[in-house]
Design a protein around this motif. Sequence first.
Motif, PDB file in Angstrom:
ATOM      1  N   TYR A  37      -6.558   4.953  -4.559  1.00  0.00           N
ATOM      2  CA  TYR A  37      -5.176   4.498  -4.740  1.00  0.00           C
ATOM      3  C   TYR A  37      -4.693   5.025  -6.077  1.00  0.00           C
ATOM      4  O   TYR A  37      -5.498   5.443  -6.919  1.00  0.00           O
ATOM      5  N   ARG A  45       1.117   0.126  -6.829  1.00  0.00           N
ATOM      6  CA  ARG A  45      -0.074   0.882  -6.447  1.00  0.00           C
ATOM      7  C   ARG A  45       0.069   1.323  -4.989  1.00  0.00           C
ATOM      8  O   ARG A  45       0.493   0.551  -4.136  1.00  0.00           O
ATOM      9  N   GLU A  46      -0.304   2.567  -4.736  1.00  0.00           N
ATOM     10  CA  GLU A  46      -0.156   3.110  -3.392  1.00  0.00           C
ATOM     11  C   GLU A  46      -1.431   3.783  -2.929  1.00  0.00           C
ATOM     12  O   GLU A  46      -2.214   4.298  -3.733  1.00  0.00           O
ATOM     13  N   LEU A  47      -1.600   3.791  -1.625  1.00  0.00           N
ATOM     14  CA  LEU A  47      -2.753   4.455  -1.034  1.00  0.00           C
ATOM     15  C   LEU A  47      -2.615   5.963  -1.176  1.00  0.00           C
ATOM     16  O   LEU A  47      -1.548   6.532  -0.942  1.00  0.00           O
TER      17      LEU A  47
END
Length: 119
Positions: A37, A45-47
Motif C-alpha cells: 500500500y 492509504r491506497e492499495l
Amino acid sequence: QVQLVESGGGLVQAGGSLRLSCAASVNIFSINAMGWYRQAPGKERELVAAITGGSIINYADSVKGRFTFSRDNAKNTWYLQMNSLKPEDTAVYYCNANKIEYGMIYDYWGQGTQVTVSS
C-alpha cells in the motif's frame, strides 16, 4: 504476531526503478494475503498490489504494467519492483500481511519506506 521489515525505498528520477522488499517473521504460507500500500501526503492509504488466494495478484490501475509483485517463499519475503516511476508515485510505501489466527483476522504493517520520484 507478525513482524514485517521493509527496505528498498529512496530517491529516484522519473523513469527510474526501485525494488521494495518486505521480510516477514513468520512462514509466508501462514499468511492469508500480502501486499503493498502507499500513502501520499494529504491522501488516504491506497492499495498498490496484493496477492490473495496464493496466486491472484491485484494491481491498482495507476501502476499496472509498471509495477510487479513477486515473492520468495524460501525467504518469507515479498517484493515490489517499480519501473517507469513517475512523480505521482511519490509516497510512503507499506507492506501488509493479513493473517487468520484463532478464527480472527489480523492486519500487520511494515514500518513504511519513503519513495520519492523527482521530475
